[in-house]
Design a protein around this motif. Structure first.
Motif, PDB file in Angstrom:
ATOM      1  N   GLU A 273      -4.800 -11.860   5.070  1.00  0.00           N
ATOM      2  CA  GLU A 273      -4.163 -10.551   5.259  1.00  0.00           C
ATOM      3  C   GLU A 273      -3.179 -10.591   6.430  1.00  0.00           C
ATOM      4  OE1 GLU A 273      -7.372 -10.975   4.680  1.00  0.00           O
ATOM      5  OE2 GLU A 273      -8.175  -9.338   3.442  1.00  0.00           O
ATOM      6  N   ILE A 276       0.052 -12.451   5.296  1.00  0.00           N
ATOM      7  CA  ILE A 276       0.839 -11.647   4.355  1.00  0.00           C
ATOM      8  C   ILE A 276       1.456 -10.457   5.092  1.00  0.00           C
ATOM      9  CG2 ILE A 276       0.655 -10.112   2.349  1.00  0.00           C
ATOM     10  CD1 ILE A 276      -1.565 -12.053   1.314  1.00  0.00           C
ATOM     11  N   GLY A 277       0.640  -9.805   5.901  1.00  0.00           N
ATOM     12  CA  GLY A 277       1.126  -8.651   6.657  1.00  0.00           C
ATOM     13  C   GLY A 277       2.203  -9.036   7.670  1.00  0.00           C
ATOM     14  N   TRP A 278       2.144 -10.270   8.157  1.00  0.00           N
ATOM     15  CA  TRP A 278       3.160 -10.718   9.114  1.00  0.00           C
ATOM     16  C   TRP A 278       4.523 -10.782   8.414  1.00  0.00           C
ATOM     17  CZ3 TRP A 278       1.209 -10.582  13.825  1.00  0.00           C
ATOM     18  CH2 TRP A 278       2.021 -10.965  14.900  1.00  0.00           C
ATOM     19  N   THR A 281       5.580  -7.056   7.456  1.00  0.00           N
ATOM     20  CA  THR A 281       5.982  -6.284   8.636  1.00  0.00           C
ATOM     21  C   THR A 281       7.338  -6.761   9.160  1.00  0.00           C
ATOM     22  OG1 THR A 281       3.664  -5.955   9.199  1.00  0.00           O
ATOM     23  CG2 THR A 281       5.245  -5.540  10.945  1.00  0.00           C
ATOM     24  N   VAL A 284       9.857  -5.171   6.800  1.00  0.00           N
ATOM     25  CA  VAL A 284      10.057  -3.736   7.002  1.00  0.00           C
ATOM     26  C   VAL A 284      10.863  -3.478   8.279  1.00  0.00           C
ATOM     27  CG1 VAL A 284       8.898  -1.531   7.433  1.00  0.00           C
ATOM     28  CG2 VAL A 284       8.007  -3.075   5.697  1.00  0.00           C
ATOM     29  N   LYS A 300       2.556 -11.024  -2.487  1.00  0.00           N
ATOM     30  CA  LYS A 300       1.922  -9.781  -2.030  1.00  0.00           C
ATOM     31  C   LYS A 300       2.791  -9.103  -0.947  1.00  0.00           C
ATOM     32  CE  LYS A 300      -1.284  -6.865  -2.015  1.00  0.00           C
ATOM     33  NZ  LYS A 300      -1.527  -5.990  -3.140  1.00  0.00           N
ATOM     34  N   THR A 304       4.653  -5.384  -1.247  1.00  0.00           N
ATOM     35  CA  THR A 304       4.627  -4.312  -0.249  1.00  0.00           C
ATOM     36  C   THR A 304       6.052  -3.891   0.131  1.00  0.00           C
ATOM     37  OG1 THR A 304       2.578  -5.208   0.638  1.00  0.00           O
ATOM     38  CG2 THR A 304       3.756  -3.634   2.029  1.00  0.00           C
ATOM     39  N   LYS A 307       7.480  -1.772  -2.515  1.00  0.00           N
ATOM     40  CA  LYS A 307       6.869  -0.446  -2.531  1.00  0.00           C
ATOM     41  C   LYS A 307       7.513   0.435  -1.449  1.00  0.00           C
ATOM     42  CE  LYS A 307       2.044   0.826  -2.897  1.00  0.00           C
ATOM     43  NZ  LYS A 307       0.636   0.404  -2.785  1.00  0.00           N
ATOM     44  N   VAL A 308       7.726  -0.163  -0.280  1.00  0.00           N
ATOM     45  CA  VAL A 308       8.365   0.579   0.804  1.00  0.00           C
ATOM     46  C   VAL A 308       9.788   0.962   0.411  1.00  0.00           C
ATOM     47  CG1 VAL A 308       9.243   0.390   3.161  1.00  0.00           C
ATOM     48  CG2 VAL A 308       6.978  -0.477   2.614  1.00  0.00           C
ATOM     49  N   GLU A 311       9.884   3.839  -1.757  1.00  0.00           N
ATOM     50  CA  GLU A 311       9.626   5.090  -1.031  1.00  0.00           C
ATOM     51  C   GLU A 311      10.791   5.519  -0.154  1.00  0.00           C
ATOM     52  OE1 GLU A 311       5.005   5.575   0.165  1.00  0.00           O
ATOM     53  OE2 GLU A 311       6.466   6.524   1.484  1.00  0.00           O
TER      54      GLU A 311
ATOM     55  N   LYS B 238       6.191  10.439   3.540  1.00  0.00           N
ATOM     56  CA  LYS B 238       6.801   9.353   2.771  1.00  0.00           C
ATOM     57  C   LYS B 238       7.850   8.661   3.639  1.00  0.00           C
ATOM     58  CE  LYS B 238       6.094  10.048  -2.065  1.00  0.00           C
ATOM     59  NZ  LYS B 238       4.739   9.533  -1.883  1.00  0.00           N
ATOM     60  N   ALA B 239       8.041   7.361   3.379  1.00  0.00           N
ATOM     61  CA  ALA B 239       8.945   6.542   4.186  1.00  0.00           C
ATOM     62  C   ALA B 239      10.307   7.198   4.383  1.00  0.00           C
ATOM     63  CB  ALA B 239       9.107   5.168   3.520  1.00  0.00           C
ATOM     64  N   LYS B 240      10.874   7.658   3.297  1.00  0.00           N
ATOM     65  CA  LYS B 240      12.223   8.235   3.360  1.00  0.00           C
ATOM     66  C   LYS B 240      12.262   9.476   4.268  1.00  0.00           C
ATOM     67  CE  LYS B 240      16.161   9.788   1.411  1.00  0.00           C
ATOM     68  NZ  LYS B 240      17.448   9.215   1.776  1.00  0.00           N
ATOM     69  N   ASP B 273      -3.508   1.861   0.523  1.00  0.00           N
ATOM     70  CA  ASP B 273      -3.172   0.441   0.487  1.00  0.00           C
ATOM     71  C   ASP B 273      -2.944  -0.035   1.932  1.00  0.00           C
ATOM     72  OD1 ASP B 273      -1.803  -1.958   0.508  1.00  0.00           O
ATOM     73  OD2 ASP B 273      -0.299  -1.372  -0.977  1.00  0.00           O
ATOM     74  N   TYR B 275      -1.751  -2.690   3.304  1.00  0.00           N
ATOM     75  CA  TYR B 275      -0.437  -3.258   3.626  1.00  0.00           C
ATOM     76  C   TYR B 275       0.614  -2.149   3.721  1.00  0.00           C
ATOM     77  CZ  TYR B 275      -2.376  -7.846   2.473  1.00  0.00           C
ATOM     78  OH  TYR B 275      -3.128  -8.990   2.444  1.00  0.00           O
ATOM     79  N   MET B 276       0.457  -1.151   2.861  1.00  0.00           N
ATOM     80  CA  MET B 276       1.407  -0.041   2.871  1.00  0.00           C
ATOM     81  C   MET B 276       1.223   0.780   4.148  1.00  0.00           C
ATOM     82  SD  MET B 276       3.825   0.936   0.985  1.00  0.00           S
ATOM     83  CE  MET B 276       4.886   2.367   0.910  1.00  0.00           C
ATOM     84  N   GLN B 278       0.257  -0.389   6.968  1.00  0.00           N
ATOM     85  CA  GLN B 278       0.894  -1.196   8.005  1.00  0.00           C
ATOM     86  C   GLN B 278       2.417  -1.020   7.949  1.00  0.00           C
ATOM     87  OE1 GLN B 278       0.591  -5.501   7.430  1.00  0.00           O
ATOM     88  NE2 GLN B 278       0.018  -5.761   9.582  1.00  0.00           N
ATOM     89  N   SER B 282       4.927   0.628  10.671  1.00  0.00           N
ATOM     90  CA  SER B 282       6.075  -0.135  11.181  1.00  0.00           C
ATOM     91  C   SER B 282       7.336   0.725  11.177  1.00  0.00           C
ATOM     92  CB  SER B 282       6.320  -1.380  10.322  1.00  0.00           C
ATOM     93  OG  SER B 282       5.154  -2.160  10.242  1.00  0.00           O
ATOM     94  N   TRP B 300      -6.344  -7.913  11.781  1.00  0.00           N
ATOM     95  CA  TRP B 300      -5.127  -8.533  11.220  1.00  0.00           C
ATOM     96  C   TRP B 300      -3.986  -7.525  11.161  1.00  0.00           C
ATOM     97  CZ3 TRP B 300      -2.814  -6.364   6.985  1.00  0.00           C
ATOM     98  CH2 TRP B 300      -3.600  -5.554   6.140  1.00  0.00           C
ATOM     99  N   ALA B 304      -0.218  -7.218  14.082  1.00  0.00           N
ATOM    100  CA  ALA B 304       1.205  -7.166  13.726  1.00  0.00           C
ATOM    101  C   ALA B 304       1.855  -5.895  14.283  1.00  0.00           C
ATOM    102  CB  ALA B 304       1.371  -7.227  12.208  1.00  0.00           C
TER     103      ALA B 304
END
Ligand code: B12
Ligand code: SF4
Lengths: 313, 449
Positions: A273, A276-278, A281, A284, A300, A304, A307-308, A311, B238-240, B273, B275-276, B278, B282, B300, B304
């Motif tokens: 995790e 992947i998150g590194w 992030t 993003v 993965k 993400t 998905k961002v 959004e 939401k992100a936007k 989620d 990861y979402m 996170q 961010s 973890w 980050a």
């Protein structure tokens, strides 16, 4: 006092660059405002993620990301098709890593053959990358440009040390071009000027400002990108207006956070995790700074990031 | 926020009486704008002018402190939109969300996770600072009990009381004397009562409204009563919406001096989620959130986020540095190997980590090059043979180290000849380029010795 939406107006606009052909072609850039601020401008295209594929098995990638391509990564064609067909890749970035003199020193001809084979197997746009050896890249990318003629690829990276050959080759074969400089606004501008002085249109350039991983200098990349974007929009500086690319996989999957086991570093938590998150992030963060195109590795992390991006629309 | 002389002039008596020592009110206003005079010099200035100019000298985003004592977290006070303009001032606080309907064991576990969240990154001790307790039960007693449990397990964490219910806030405050929590918060319906409670408790108050028009109306109403310790939630999830609304708030405050939005922002990254979650956090870190609420702080994930926050909030003009010194790594002896590197924090900590990994006790000479990496310092003429030689000669290294062999970074192999010339009697050994090759290098060396 009533609230008044604090709109800025910009006289500049990021160039819109299309890569690939047919209905799978993608467009990046084209915005005339800072990232995602549609209350004051238009953002016609959202950032695109390209899956990185190498011409050799990724034996030096950390276990977490190697495992994600088990069974397909031994062959670039299979690997690229897997990304397109099973992972929904919007684009593929083929790194001709084996051509590096310190690796297999694969010949430009052999590399060109790999390019043809991958192109024959995919319909999404292809980004063709050298091994980051200035002299060798010039030869390899020239051959690759020829092999990819007609497919409107994105070729890179042209750097100060080797841009002449690569620009000429991209121009002759009708490809788009990545111009990379070392994390400096003025160097980025300078390189774009040198390239356009050869007759290459600035509207076909994609700027790689040089990336860095989260925790390892990402703040430098972040600020250089914000400054490039501000110059394009506020000062209407056409030499700073190409869309921006971040080739992050190669930086992220080199740092300790994507490799060290939890038993060695209990404070850092679960390795898979964390790794992947590194990557997501890092992605993003740079998307916030204005990235238009990212080259990434872990499916993965890419999921993400997508998905961002969805959004953010 | 800086005001122009003309803006200030509008608030002066306009009598040109000269009592301030300047020929006209306008001349005085110009001096005020240049911060070369004080409004006190004008005996006839109105109360209105004093409060206007007083407000104008405040930071555009008000500073808010949550918690008290060692664990207090100060946020806000930001002045710019881009970190290259000027350092972002106060790193955002991060909060773990606890539900008052969670089991006692879960509450304890979450509070303990916050209490033990501290990690070391590039020499800084960083942590998740806050716990946000959410009133999911609707029962003030239960809410207060959950808050109390949290304070027992995580006594240094700042608290956010996430409830619209004044009875729940009052019940919780009974356990929080002197703790200055953030009460989240006030809506158009309960604002009067919430302000009264926050004022009495010395707490800050989250203001919740749907969109920036409604938020402006509500903060104006609250500040008109004299209460200003506010934190904003415009409703973005939401992100936007986060990017747009937070940008509008920061811009209104810093560029338009728009006081009703001159407060820190609280952001909820909570997402099913991980990861979402996170990723949303961010976005908050990059785009102006001052408090970020998370539903989980698995190590973890927070590693980050803490790294990103540290990166975004470092001073773009001054790289993070460590002190020039001869550092001991492990149980060193006079014969242990000696290496040199630069005082850029990132460089130092990467090298230090790998030398520690090698388990070979070593001396690490860290040279002040104004915080630049090895190659950058070399390119900038700060890590040259002459300067390294001078550093080695003047540092008194020979008092601690018995041998004369210096290991230099592989990337500056080019310096080895010149260094041997400038350091007579010394042997210069070129080490590997990347620090991750140091363990093998040092082990081989130790085996050969
Ligand atoms: C970020 C960066 C900057 C930042 C500064 C960051 C900082 N605080 O140092 C900024 C933007 C300010 C900058 C400026 C400049 N930079 Co600069 N910069 C970089 C960049 C992209 C990364 C540097 C970095 O942070 N590396 C990470 C650290 C950890 O690496 P490191 O210190 O080398 O440590 C590693 C190894 O050396 C080793 N190691 C360290 N110590 C030791 C000790 C021993 C004993 C051993 C064995 C190993 C070892 O371990 C570490 C990890 O493996 C590099 C390019 C690159 N990708 O490397 C260019 C680079 C270093 N810069 C370069 C240049 C030329 C400059 C400038 C002169 C001009 C310019 N391009 O802007 C200015 C000079 C600055 C000044 N004040 O005058 C050149 C250097 C030229 C060269 N060697 O050929 C580089 C290589 C870019 C390039 N290819 O042109 N730069
Ligand atoms: S003392 Fe006040 S009123 Fe008199 S001239 Fe100065 S500013 Fe104007």
């Amino acid at each position: 006092m009533a609230f008044v939406v604090p709109k800025d107006t910009y006289n500049g606009k990021v160039f819109e660059v299309e890569i690939g052909t047919g209905d799978k072609a993608v467009k990046i850039g084209g915005e005339n405002t800072l990232p995602f601020l549609t209350f004051e401008g238009a953002v016609p295209n959202m950032p695109v993620i390209a899956h990185e594929v190498q011409d050799v098995a990724p034996e030096d990638w950390p276990e977490t990301v190697q495992a994600a391509y088990k069974g397909v990564s031994g062959d670039p064609v299979t690997w690229a098709k897997h990304c397109q067909d099973n992972l929904g890749a919007q684009a593929i970035a083929l790194r001709l890593y084996s051509t590096h003199p310190d690796r297999q020193d694969t010949s430009p001809e052999a590399a060109a053959k790999t390019v043809s084979d991958v192109l024959a197997a995919i319909s999404v746009p292809l980004i063709i990358l050298g091994s980051n050896h200035a002299e060798k890249d010039a030869q390899v990318l020239r051959a690759a440009c020829e092999a990819a003629k007609g497919r409107n690829c994105l070729i890179g990276k042209a750097q100060e040390a080797n841009y002449k050959t690569i620009v000429a080759a991209a121009m002759a074969a009708g490809h788009k071009l990545i111009a990379m400089s070392d994390l400096d606004v003025n160097l980025a501008k300078q390189l774009n000027i040198l390239i356009t002085q050869m007759g290459y249109e600035k509207e076909k350039i994609v700027t790689d400002p040089m990336s860095s991983a989260l925790g390892y200098g990402i703040e430098y990349t972040y600020s250089v990108m914000e400054r490039i974007r501000s110059a394009a929009l506020m000062q209407n500086d056409g030499t700073m207006a190409p869309p921006m690319l971040n080739d992050i996989g190669m930086y992220v999957w080199k740092v300790k956070e994507t490799m060290a086991s939890e038993s060695d570093l209990p404070d850092w938590g679960a390795l898979e995790e964390r790794a992947i998150g590194w990557e997501s992030t890092t992605a993003v963060g740079l998307i916030m700074a204005g990235s238009n195109l990212l080259i990434m590795r872990h499916p993965k992390a890419i999921e993400t990031a997508k998905k961002v991006i969805a959004e953010l629309a | 926020m800086a005001l122009s002389g003309v803006e200030i002039f509008k608030h002066l008596p306009k009598t040109n009486c000269k009592k301030c020592g300047f020929p006209t009110c306008l001349a005085f206003a110009m001096k005020l704008a240049a911060k070369q005079a004080s409004l006190d010099s004008c005996p006839d200035a109105s109360e209105e002018a004093k409060s206007f100019l007083g407000a104008a000298s405040e930071p555009p985003v008000r500073a808010i402190t949550i918690g008290a004592g060692a664990g207090a977290v100060k946020v806000g006070e930001e002045t710019v939109l881009f970190r290259h303009e000027k350092k972002f001032v106060n790193p955002c606080g991060m909060a773990l969300q606890v539900m008052d309907t969670d089991s006692d064991a879960d509450i304890d576990a979450k509070a303990s996770a916050v209490a033990t969240s501290e990690i070391d990154r590039v020499g800084q001790r960083l942590r998740i600072e806050l716990v946000s307790v959410k009133d999911a039960s609707g029962d003030p007693a239960r809410f207060a009990a959950a808050v109390k449990r949290v304070t027992e397990k995580a006594p240094d964490a700042g608290l956010i009381l996430d409830t619209r219910n004044t009875a729940a806030v009052e019940a919780a405050l009974a356990h929080l004397a002197g703790k200055k929590p953030l009460i989240y918060g006030a809506t158009a319906d309960n604002a009067d009562a919430m302000v009264g409670i926050a004022k009495a408790a010395g707490a800050s108050l989250g203001v919740i409204a749907d969109g920036l028009d409604a938020l402006t109306a509500l903060t104006e109403k609250i500040t008109a009563g004299g209460f200003k310790d506010l934190v904003l939630d415009p409703g973005a999830r939401k992100a936007k919406d986060m990017v747009e609304q937070y940008t509008m708030i920061r811009r209104s405050a810093t560029k338009k001096s728009f006081k009703p939005l001159g407060f820190p922002v609280i952001s909820f990254a909570v997402n099913a989620d991980p990861y979402m979650e996170q990723a949303l956090a961010s976005i908050g870190i990059a785009k102006y959130a001052s408090i970020i609420v998370l539903s989980d702080i698995a190590k973890w994930k927070s590693l980050a986020l803490i790294a990103l926050r540290q990166n975004i909030y470092t001073d773009p003009q001054v790289p993070m540095q460590v002190k020039q010194d001869l550092y001991k790594v492990g149980d060193v002896k006079a014969e242990s190997p000696l290496m040199i590197t630069t005082n850029f924090s990132l460089t130092y900590f990467i090298v230090l980590g790998e030398v520690e990994n090698s388990k070979v006790p070593s001396w690490l000479a860290v040279m002040d090059v104004e915080g630049l990496s090895v190659l950058t310092a070399w390119a900038a003429g700060k890590f040259t043979a002459a300067k390294i030689a001078q550093f080695i000669t003047e540092s008194g290294i020979d008092q601690s180290v018995s041998h004369k062999e210096l290991i230099i970074p592989g990337y500056v192999a080019i310096l080895s000849g010149a260094l041997e010339e400038k350091l007579p009697g010394w042997k210069i050994t070129v080490g590997p380029r990347e620090a991750n090759a140091l363990p093998a290098f040092l082990k081989n060396k130790a085996a050969a010795a």
